[in-house]
Design a protein around this motif. Structure first.
Motif, short mmCIF file in Angstrom:
data_model
loop_
_atom_site.label_atom_id
_atom_site.label_comp_id
_atom_site.label_asym_id
_atom_site.label_seq_id
_atom_site.Cartn_x
_atom_site.Cartn_y
_atom_site.Cartn_z
N VAL A 75 0.87 -1.18 0.00
CA VAL A 75 0.00 0.00 0.00
C VAL A 75 0.91 1.23 0.00
O VAL A 75 1.85 1.30 0.79
CB VAL A 75 -0.92 0.03 1.23
CG1 VAL A 75 -1.79 1.29 1.23
CG2 VAL A 75 -1.82 -1.21 1.26
N ILE A 76 0.66 2.18 -0.88
CA ILE A 76 1.47 3.39 -0.96
C ILE A 76 0.59 4.62 -0.80
O ILE A 76 -0.64 4.55 -0.95
CB ILE A 76 2.24 3.49 -2.29
CG1 ILE A 76 1.27 3.66 -3.47
CG2 ILE A 76 3.15 2.28 -2.50
CD1 ILE A 76 1.94 4.09 -4.76
N VAL A 77 1.23 5.74 -0.48
CA VAL A 77 0.53 7.02 -0.37
C VAL A 77 1.02 7.92 -1.49
O VAL A 77 2.22 8.06 -1.72
CB VAL A 77 0.79 7.70 0.99
CG1 VAL A 77 0.12 9.07 1.05
CG2 VAL A 77 0.28 6.81 2.13
N GLU A 78 0.09 8.52 -2.20
CA GLU A 78 0.43 9.40 -3.32
C GLU A 78 -0.18 10.78 -3.05
O GLU A 78 -1.39 10.91 -2.95
CB GLU A 78 -0.14 8.81 -4.61
CG GLU A 78 0.30 9.50 -5.88
CD GLU A 78 -0.20 8.76 -7.11
OE1 GLU A 78 -1.14 9.28 -7.76
OE2 GLU A 78 0.32 7.67 -7.40
N ASN A 79 0.67 11.79 -2.89
CA ASN A 79 0.21 13.14 -2.57
C ASN A 79 -0.26 13.87 -3.83
O ASN A 79 0.48 13.98 -4.80
CB ASN A 79 1.32 13.95 -1.89
CG ASN A 79 1.74 13.33 -0.58
OD1 ASN A 79 2.52 12.38 -0.56
ND2 ASN A 79 1.25 13.86 0.52
N LYS A 80 -1.49 14.36 -3.79
CA LYS A 80 -2.06 15.16 -4.87
C LYS A 80 -2.59 16.45 -4.24
O LYS A 80 -3.76 16.58 -3.90
CB LYS A 80 -3.20 14.40 -5.56
CG LYS A 80 -2.77 13.15 -6.29
CD LYS A 80 -1.97 13.47 -7.54
CE LYS A 80 -1.63 12.21 -8.32
NZ LYS A 80 -0.86 12.53 -9.55
N THR A 81 -1.69 17.41 -4.03
CA THR A 81 -2.04 18.61 -3.27
C THR A 81 -2.63 19.69 -4.16
O THR A 81 -2.50 19.66 -5.38
CB THR A 81 -0.79 19.16 -2.57
OG1 THR A 81 0.19 19.53 -3.56
CG2 THR A 81 -0.18 18.11 -1.66
N GLY A 82 -3.27 20.67 -3.50
CA GLY A 82 -3.79 21.84 -4.19
C GLY A 82 -5.30 21.86 -4.27
O GLY A 82 -5.98 20.84 -4.10
N GLY A 83 -5.81 23.07 -4.47
CA GLY A 83 -7.25 23.25 -4.66
C GLY A 83 -8.07 22.92 -3.43
O GLY A 83 -9.22 22.51 -3.53
N ALA A 84 -7.48 23.11 -2.23
CA ALA A 84 -8.16 22.80 -0.97
C ALA A 84 -8.67 21.36 -0.94
O ALA A 84 -9.73 21.07 -0.38
CB ALA A 84 -9.32 23.77 -0.72
N GLY A 85 -7.90 20.47 -1.56
CA GLY A 85 -8.25 19.05 -1.57
C GLY A 85 -9.00 18.59 -2.80
O GLY A 85 -9.18 17.39 -3.01
N THR A 86 -9.41 19.52 -3.67
CA THR A 86 -10.23 19.15 -4.82
C THR A 86 -9.43 18.39 -5.87
O THR A 86 -10.00 17.55 -6.59
CB THR A 86 -10.85 20.39 -5.47
OG1 THR A 86 -9.81 21.29 -5.89
CG2 THR A 86 -11.76 21.13 -4.49
N ILE A 87 -8.13 18.65 -5.97
CA ILE A 87 -7.31 17.91 -6.96
C ILE A 87 -7.28 16.43 -6.60
O ILE A 87 -7.41 15.56 -7.48
CB ILE A 87 -5.89 18.51 -7.03
CG1 ILE A 87 -5.95 19.91 -7.66
CG2 ILE A 87 -4.96 17.60 -7.82
CD1 ILE A 87 -4.64 20.64 -7.71
N ALA A 88 -7.10 16.14 -5.33
CA ALA A 88 -7.10 14.74 -4.90
C ALA A 88 -8.46 14.09 -5.13
O ALA A 88 -8.55 12.93 -5.56
CB ALA A 88 -6.71 14.64 -3.42
N MET A 89 -9.53 14.82 -4.84
CA MET A 89 -10.87 14.28 -5.04
C MET A 89 -11.10 13.95 -6.51
O MET A 89 -11.63 12.89 -6.85
CB MET A 89 -11.92 15.27 -4.55
CG MET A 89 -12.07 15.33 -3.04
SD MET A 89 -12.62 13.76 -2.33
CE MET A 89 -14.16 13.52 -3.18
N ASN A 90 -10.69 14.86 -7.39
CA ASN A 90 -10.86 14.61 -8.82
C ASN A 90 -10.03 13.42 -9.27
O ASN A 90 -10.45 12.64 -10.13
CB ASN A 90 -10.49 15.86 -9.62
CG ASN A 90 -11.47 17.00 -9.42
OD1 ASN A 90 -12.64 16.76 -9.12
ND2 ASN A 90 -11.01 18.23 -9.58
#
Length: 331
Positions: A75-90
Motif C-alpha cells: 500500500v502506498i501514499v500518493e500526494n495530490k495537493t492543491g485546490g483545498a483538496g479538490t485535486i485529490a478528489m478529482n
C-alpha cells in the motif's frame, strides 16, 4: 487400427471434459469465475490531498506500512495537493472504481469548499470507509514573540501591526477558515499566508516568517514541548489535553464564540463493490488494533478515530450547518 480408434476416442473425450470444465460452474468463463475473490491482487494507493509531513499524511503512511501484513499487498501514499483538496478528489473519481484507490478526505471538502469554488464532485460520489482522526486545531505563536495569550495578541495588534498568519491552503480549507474567523471575531488586522501543508505552516512560524500559525498535535507538539512555540487556544469546545503539553483551553472557554471539530477519514468511490469496501475497511481496522500502531499514535499524542460511515456523514452534516454561520464572516 482398433488401437488407433480407441486412442482417438479417449482424446476426444478428454477434450470434451476440459471444455466442459472451462465453461461450467467451476470454470473461469461462465458461472462462478469471480475475480473479486482475489481482491486485492496488486498494489493499493491512498491518495492524499495534503503535503508530506502533515498529520493526515503521517498517519496514512503508517497505515500503508501494514499493507503486506494485513492486506497481503503493498500500500502506498500518493500526494495530490492543491485546490483545498479538490485535486485529490478529482484524481480518485477519475481512477477506476476497482477498489485499488482510496482517498483521505475531510468534512470541509463537502461542508466548506463548495462555498468558495466550483467543484465537480458531491458527497454522493464517495463512501466513507472508516475515520482516521479528529482534527484538534490549535493556534500558536513563536515563543520569541512573548505572546502567550489572546489578550497579548490583541495588544500586539493594537500597536498598529498587521499580523501574518500561516494556514494550510486558502479559502475552502478548514484551517484557513477557522483562524480567519477567529481574527474577524477579535477584530484584529491580519493577513493569511497559505502553505501546502501543516508542517510547512509550522516551519514558517518556527522560522519567524509569520506571527501566528494553526496546526494539529502531530506537527506542533514537539515544538511546544521544547519551548519553541506557545499555544493560545483550540477550537475544540471543551479544550484538549495533549501528552507532554497538558491542557490547552478552548476559545469558547476564553469567551470567544467560535468552535470547530474537524476530522479526516478514508474513503473510496461510491461505485466500488461493497465486498471490496469491506476488505479495505477490515484492513484499516486491523491496523488500528495493532499494538505497534497504537503506540505510534500515542507517541504522536493522538488516537485513531474508528468512526463508521454513518457517524462520518452525520458529522459532515453538522459541519455544514456550522459553516453557514462562519462563511459569511470571511467572504
Amino acid at each position: 487400427m482398433k488401437r488407433k480408434r480407441l486412442l482417438a476416442t479417449l482424446m476426444a473425450g478428454l477434450f470434451a471434459l476440459n471444455l466442459a470444465a472451462c465453461s461450467g460452474p467451476l470454470g473461469g468463463s461462465a458461472g462462478g469465475g469471480d475475480k473479486d475473490e482475489d481482491f486485492p491482487s496488486k498494489q493499493v494507493t491512498i491518495i492524499m490531498p495534503w503535503s508530506l509531513g502533515g498529520g493526515p499524511d503521517t498517519i496514512a503512511r503508517q497505515v500503508a506500512a501494514y499493507g503486506e501484513k494485513y492486506l497481503g499487498v503493498p500500500v502506498i501514499v500518493e500526494n495530490k495537493t492543491g485546490g483545498a483538496g479538490t485535486i485529490a478528489m478529482n484524481t480518485v473519481l477519475q481512477a477506476a472504481d476497482d477498489g485499488y484507490s482510496m482517498v483521505v478526505a475531510n468534512g470541509p471538502l463537502f461542508s466548506l469548499t463548495p462555498s468558495f469554488q466550483n467543484v465537480s464532485y458531491s458527497l454522493d460520489d464517495i463512501t466513507p470507509l472508516i475515520g482516521m482522526r479528529i482534527t484538534e486545531f490549535v493556534v500558536l505563536t513563536n515563543a520569541k514573540s512573548g505572546i502567550t495569550t489572546i489578550d497579548q495578541l490583541k495588544e500586539y495588534a493594537a500597536s498598529g501591526k498587521t499580523i501574518k498568519y500561516a494556514t494550510t491552503g486558502g479559502p475552502g480549507n478548514d484551517s484557513y477558515t477557522m483562524i480567519s474567523v477567529l481574527f474577524k471575531l477579535l477584530d484584529i488586522p491580519a493577513e493569511a499566508i497559505p502553505y501546502d501543508g501543516g508542517q510547512d505552516a509550522i516551519n514558517a512560524l518556527v522560522g519567524e516568517h509569520v506571527d501566528v500559525a494553526i496546526g494539529s498535535p502531530p506537527v506542533y507538539r514537539d515544538y511546544v514541548a521544547s519551548g519553541e512555540l506557545n499555544c493560545l487556544g483550540t477550537f475544540i469546545p471543551e479544550g484538549i489535553d495533549v501528552e507532554g503539553i497538558g491542557h490547552i483551553p478552548s476559545f469558547k472557554e476564553q469567551g470567544i464564540d467560535v468552535e470547530f471539530t474537524g476530522m479526516d477519514y478514508f474513503a473510496v468511490r461510491s461505485s466500488v463493490d461493497d465486498s471490496k469496501k469491506a476488505v479495505l475497511t477490515k484492513f484499516i481496522q486491523d491496523v488500528y488494533a495493532d499494538p505497534d500502531f497504537q503506540k505510534f499514535m500515542s507517541e504522536m499524542g493522538m488516537e485513531a478515530w474508528g468512526a463508521t460511515e454513518d457517524e462520518i456523514l452525520t458529522m459532515i452534516e453538522d459541519q455544514t450547518t456550522a459553516m453557514k454561520e462562519y462563511i459569511p464572516l470571511i467572504q
